[in-house]
Design an enzyme around this catalytic site. Sequence first.
Site, short mmCIF file in Angstrom:
data_model
loop_
_atom_site.label_atom_id
_atom_site.label_comp_id
_atom_site.label_asym_id
_atom_site.label_seq_id
_atom_site.Cartn_x
_atom_site.Cartn_y
_atom_site.Cartn_z
N LEU A 125 0.85 -1.19 0.00
CA LEU A 125 0.00 0.00 0.00
C LEU A 125 0.88 1.24 0.00
CD1 LEU A 125 -2.91 1.22 0.31
CD2 LEU A 125 -2.42 1.31 2.76
N HIS A 228 5.86 2.88 11.78
CA HIS A 228 6.48 4.05 11.16
C HIS A 228 5.47 5.19 11.09
CE1 HIS A 228 8.28 6.58 8.01
NE2 HIS A 228 9.42 5.95 8.24
#
Length: 342
Positions: A125, A228
């Site tokens: 993605l 992240h």
Amino acid sequence: MMVVRPIQANDHEALRELGRKTGPGFTSLQDNDEQVATKLEAGLAAFTAGSVPVEALYLFVMEDTETQEVVGICGIESAVGLSDPWYNYRVGTLVHASRELDVYNQISTLTITNDHTGYSELCTLFLTPEARHSKQGSLLSKSRFMFLAEFPQRFNEHLIAEMRGYSDESGVSPFWEGLGRHFFSLDFAEADKISSMDKVFIAELMPKNTIYTNLLSKGAQDSIGKTHEATTPARRLLENEGLRYTGYIDIFDGGPTLEARVNDIRAIQESQYVKVHIADIPPDGETYLISTTEFSQFRCCMSPISRAGKNVITITPDVASALNVIESSTVRIVPLSSGRRF
């Protein structure tokens, strides 16, 4: 208008350009000619196979229908770990205790496993920074649920999604520095580049014994299961749909693996079939995902809709054109956001 569709052969340059933008830690699509070519070939093969393959990578791109520019990519692996082992760490707990010494310690551990073998995986993605607005990230990510709902026979009943792990502003992964680097004379960016082509090779050289996390650096310990910064919105989106972190992490950057039963995912549970009525009057209802029922010509976009009768919705000509549907075509719909029903 943005539409999500299966990848095509003429998307090579667009895919190559996306690979230049992903950055360190995005293992599944990097600035690598060979990887991009291999991924494109696999994506094309998935939609042209004569029968349902056991392993397939269904790749989709997001395209601006006005400019024909590709601004994003997403994918679904039908099954992981069948041709090559699928590794991750399971976070566990060991208790070291002694009544005589009045000691009781709970210690976090990491054990390498293949527990997700055969699971389907949400993967790859990525949306260009310029396109990260107007809920386009939700469309790109959730379009995969519409495909899963439409073609369940192609996937496992269990679904996972590996989230990109934490790295600092310089692109350094504390988890890798605290663990992986001890077994490889490589920095994280180089190890990540190699793993994008041959993850099994590196995984097989990682320690197989249980690891006591209190022996790792504090930075490595703190990054276990941490996402992240750029991936946090994607994690939140998937968790709102029903996926959960259950204690499995990536062996390279310590990022969390989310999982769920396919039929427990909100967008799949709530999706339904309707007929379309096309009218040049903008609907004033809530925003929905709308997808087609064709396999190789699958399309998904988002748009407000309104009722035009029992099990009939009104869409504009622009939406109909993006989906390649005509009056009275059958489509699948679901509210874009969780907690809303049609």
